[in-house]
Structure formats: structure tokens, C-alpha cells
Design an enzyme around this catalytic site. Structure first.
Site, PDB file in Angstrom:
ATOM      1  N   CYS A  65       0.841  -1.197   0.000  1.00  0.00           N
ATOM      2  CA  CYS A  65       0.000   0.000   0.000  1.00  0.00           C
ATOM      3  C   CYS A  65       0.883   1.255   0.000  1.00  0.00           C
ATOM      4  O   CYS A  65       1.877   1.311   0.726  1.00  0.00           O
ATOM      5  CB  CYS A  65      -0.913   0.004   1.227  1.00  0.00           C
ATOM      6  N   CYS A  69      -0.086   4.660   7.010  1.00  0.00           N
ATOM      7  CA  CYS A  69      -0.804   4.493   8.280  1.00  0.00           C
ATOM      8  C   CYS A  69       0.053   3.669   9.249  1.00  0.00           C
ATOM      9  O   CYS A  69       0.387   2.509   8.970  1.00  0.00           O
ATOM     10  CB  CYS A  69      -2.133   3.804   8.042  1.00  0.00           C
ATOM     11  N   CYS A  72      -0.705  -0.078  10.349  1.00  0.00           N
ATOM     12  CA  CYS A  72      -1.054  -1.082   9.346  1.00  0.00           C
ATOM     13  C   CYS A  72       0.150  -1.900   8.887  1.00  0.00           C
ATOM     14  O   CYS A  72       1.189  -1.346   8.509  1.00  0.00           O
ATOM     15  CB  CYS A  72      -1.711  -0.407   8.148  1.00  0.00           C
ATOM     16  N   CYS A 109     -17.109  -9.096   3.828  1.00  0.00           N
ATOM     17  CA  CYS A 109     -16.439  -7.808   3.707  1.00  0.00           C
ATOM     18  C   CYS A 109     -15.260  -7.952   2.753  1.00  0.00           C
ATOM     19  O   CYS A 109     -14.314  -8.692   3.042  1.00  0.00           O
ATOM     20  CB  CYS A 109     -15.962  -7.318   5.074  1.00  0.00           C
ATOM     21  N   CYS A 142     -20.099  -6.001   1.865  1.00  0.00           N
ATOM     22  CA  CYS A 142     -19.557  -4.696   2.221  1.00  0.00           C
ATOM     23  C   CYS A 142     -18.206  -4.547   1.532  1.00  0.00           C
ATOM     24  O   CYS A 142     -17.379  -5.458   1.573  1.00  0.00           O
ATOM     25  CB  CYS A 142     -19.391  -4.576   3.738  1.00  0.00           C
ATOM     26  N   CYS A 202     -20.342   1.905   7.227  1.00  0.00           N
ATOM     27  CA  CYS A 202     -19.668   1.184   8.301  1.00  0.00           C
ATOM     28  C   CYS A 202     -18.393   1.962   8.607  1.00  0.00           C
ATOM     29  O   CYS A 202     -17.544   2.131   7.721  1.00  0.00           O
ATOM     30  CB  CYS A 202     -19.346  -0.233   7.832  1.00  0.00           C
ATOM     31  N   ARG A 272     -19.438  -3.727  16.294  1.00  0.00           N
ATOM     32  CA  ARG A 272     -18.767  -4.955  15.871  1.00  0.00           C
ATOM     33  C   ARG A 272     -17.441  -5.126  16.614  1.00  0.00           C
ATOM     34  O   ARG A 272     -16.595  -4.232  16.614  1.00  0.00           O
ATOM     35  CB  ARG A 272     -18.504  -4.933  14.368  1.00  0.00           C
TER      36      ARG A 272
END
Length: 404
Positions: A65, A69, A72, A109, A142, A202, A272
């Protein structure tokens, strides 16, 4: 406790607590913990009974990626030894999703690493959604693809997506400390785009990144204003090879307090229990079911969860039941539009999807409660459970059977 009685009453009325009350939940002692869980459990049962919704993650594209972040394992510069692969083909993703549905998952998801999808990526995900729904009648899908650009949310909706996930993660004030390649406002805008397209939003948070109690309350109040239908609560998994690898700030007791605070602030929303529950809640996971009405089944994106059958046994042994496909997750008033957000406009002051007002409860009473975790929640280096951080080596992107 007067505090808990007040919070239960407000939760049953969908009324927003004050910031001071939310902070006070995080500041409760271990002696009060079961009382806190019991109180928040009353609110959870009012809106969701004893049902637990199961969700299943499929990592469509792992690693590499360009975003930075800090939490992550897939970030730019990550040295975490995770699985790295490009897009799964629609039939591969459908096969992975089928394992979760067979285990009882109502929602699949679909997640892909990256800043955001290209239009070609959206077409690819659309074909994947079609393949999943052809093989699994009634399943919810999702998508979680990062920052959206104009028209992409509408195209995902047309392709059959039911929801879109994009987390706020932490407070606006501290967001720049964990990410520099995009902004908090970028994330809010993507959630608004999903909502405007008719997708169920979400959006949640990550706890355990070194934030203060005030930061946790701020992000949950912001989520209440943003009005998602589901709020995933993640607990940081400190992967070796990431900037936050040494951040072991959570005890099982603190994790439960955070979940209780979220339930009080967002009483009628799908809360969740998400990534990191096995690492930080450990043997107290069954107590968390009294607070959250939804969990992920099996493994996560780059880490392994506990065995899927263990999840099912835990739900049954704790006196809960897996939510069936014939049940509607959200309370009727949220589906009918009677109330927007975790509470009604009249009691909460939440802005609508189209517009908005000042953040719900912002500065609604200066807090006299501590801003930081209590001494009872302090974690020493010897308490770090690095043995529980297991990199996923099975399921999507491998030849091994998934955990579901």
C-alpha cells in the site's frame, strides 16, 4: 452507580451521553467492571436481543500500500512479513467468501489495500460482488477499498454492494500523528459519499495506539455524528515491522470499558467486535458479547483469529445465538428513517447525511474525569503478548483452507 443508571436510561431512549459521562465510563475501576458490562448489556439487549451477527473478511489484494498508516502491516515501508498478492479473481474471492457463509456469516467484507480504487478496480470488485451473490443467496456484501472518488460509490451500489466501510480510526486532533498521506477529512468525505449513494455506512475506530481517553471519546462522538449503521471497534495488533509494534497499551479490562463506552454513545447501532480481540481481550472475549452484537468470524486481513468453531462455541456457551439470515440486524426505527444516527435528532442533535451540525455533544460539559487510562490499566513490557500476533498464512491468497 448513579452514572450507570443514567447511561442505561439514556441508551434506552437513544439519547447522547455527555462527554463527561463517556469519560467516566473509561475511568471506572476494575471493581466496577462487571457493573459497567451489565449496564451496557441492558442497552445492547434492548436493541439487538441476544443475537450475534457474523461477518467474514476476504482480503482481495494484500500488502504494498502507498499510504503510511502507522498501525497497518500493509503500509508503505512495512517490514511485517505478511502475505503479499495482487487482486484475487472473482471466482477465487467467491470461493473464499463461501467458506465464511458456510460458517454462518451474514455479511462478506471485501477489502483491498491501497489509497483508493481506480475505475477499473471498481469494475473488478463489481464482478466479484456479482460472483459472490450468485453463489450465496441473501448474503450482504460490504466493500472496503479506501478513499472513493466521484461516482464510485454509486457504481458499487449498482453492482450489488450493500455497505461500504471506511474507519475514522482515531480523533481528528491526533489523526496526523498516525497518517500523513491523507487526512481525517478525506475519510469523513468517503463515508459521506457512501451514504449519499445509498450504501449502508460502516465506520469505526482503532483503540490502543497510545491515544488518551479524550481521544477515544472524541472519535466515538464523531462517529455518532457521522451516523454509520455499524461501528467496528478494532484493538491495535502491534505487528513487528510497523511503527506501532511496541504499543501494548490495552488490558482486557480496558478493552471492555472502551466497548461499553461505544455502546452507551451509539446504543442502537451495530457495534462490531473486530480485529485484535483475541490479542487483547483474550479469555474475556465472552464478556464482550454483552456489549457488541457483531463479530468477525475466523481470520482477519493479515493476521489469524481464533478458530471459527471456537467463535461459534463461544457465542453458544455465553448464552447468545448466531443471527440468522431471516433476521434484520438493525432496529426498525433506523431502517424506517425515524431516527438518523445513534439517537434521534431531537435528543442527540446529530446532523443528517446531507448536512450536519456541530459535533454531537462537543464541549457539552467540560470533563472532570481523567483524560487518560487509570493506573489499573497500565501495561508493562512483560505483559506484551507478542505470541498472540500470528500472521495469516491460510485462506485468501494461499492454497490452504481458510479459517471459518
Amino acid at each position: 452507580m448513579d452514572l450507570l443508571n443514567t447511561l442505561v436510561d439514556k441508551g434506552l431512549r437513544r439519547e447522547l451521553p455527555t462527554r463527561e459521562e463517556a469519560l467516566a465510563v473509561l475511568a471506572t475501576s476494575d471493581d466496577e467492571l462487571l457493573d459497567v458490562v451489565a449496564a451496557a448489556g441492558k442497552v445492547r439487549r434492548q436493541w439487538f436481543g441476544r443475537r450475534v451477527k457474523l461477518n467474514y473478511l476476504v482480503n482481495l489484494k494484500s500488502g504494498l500500500c502507498p499510504e503510511d498508516c502507522s498501525y497497518c502491516s500493509q503500509r508503505l515501508g512495512s517490514k511485517a512479513e505478511i502475505l503479499k498478492y495482487t487482486w484475487l479473481k472473482p471466482d477465487e474471492a467467491s470461493k473464499a467468501a463461501a467458506a465464511g457463509v458456510a460458517g454462518g456469516a451474514k455479511r462478506v467484507c471485501l477489502v483491498a489495500s491501497g489509497r483508493g480504487p481506480t475505475d477499473r478496480d471498481v469494475d473488478r470488485v463489481g464482478k466479484t460482488i456479482e460472483a459472490i451473490k450468485e453463489q450465496n443467496e441473501g448474503v450482504e456484501v460490504c466493500a472496503c477499498l479506501g478513499l472513493l472518488s466521484g461516482g464510485q460509490a454509486e457504481r458499487l451500489r449498482e453492482a450489488g454492494a450493500d455497505a461500504y466501510n471506511h474507519n475514522l480510526n482515531t480523533s481528528e486532533a491526533t489523526y496526523g500523528e498516525i497518517t500523513s498521506t491523507h487526512t481525517y477529512a478525506d475519510r469523513v468525505e468517503t463515508v459521506h459519499q457512501a451514504q449519499a449513494a445509498g450504501l449502508s455506512a460502516c465506520s469505526g475506530l482503532i483503540a490502543g495506539m497510545g491515544e488518551s481517553d479524550g481521544d477515544l471519546v472524541d472519535v466515538v462522538f464523531s462517529l455518532r455524528e457521522l451516523d454509520p449503521d455499524s461501528v467496528p471497534v478494532n484493538f491495535l495488533i502491534p505487528f513487528e515491522g510497523t511503527p506501532l509494534a511496541k504499543e501494548w497499551n490495552l488490558t482486557p479490562q480496558r478493552a471492555l470499558r472502551i466497548l461499553a463506552m461505544v455502546r452507551f454513545v451509539c446504543p442502537d447501532v451495530e457495534v462490531r467486535l473486530a480485529g485484535g480481540r483475541e490479542v487483547h481481550l483474550r479469555t474475556l472475549q465472552p464478556l464482550a458479547l454483552h456489549l457488541a452484537n457483531s463479530i468477525f468470524l475466523g481470520d482477519y486481513l493479515t493476521s489469524e483469529g481464533q478458530a471459527g468453531q471456537a467463535d461459534l462455541d463461544m457465542i453458544k456457551d455465553a448464552g447468545f445465538e448466531v443471527e440468522g439470515a431471516d433476521k434484520v440486524t438493525l432496529p426498525e426505527h433506523r431502517l424506517s428513517g425515524e431516527a438518523t444516527g445513534c439517537g434521534s435528532h431531537e435528543t442527540a442533535g446529530c446532523g443528517s447525511h446531507e448536512g450536519g451540525c456541530a459535533p454531537c455533544g462537543s464541549d457539552a460539559g467540560a470533563s472532570s474525569a481523567p483524560e487518560d487510562a487509570s493506573a489499573a490499566d497500565e501495561v508493562s513490557a512483560s505483559d506484551a503478548r507478542t505470541d498472540l500476533v500470528a500472521v495469516r498464512r491460510r485462506g485468501a491468497g494461499t492454497d490452504l483452507a481458510p479459517n471459518a
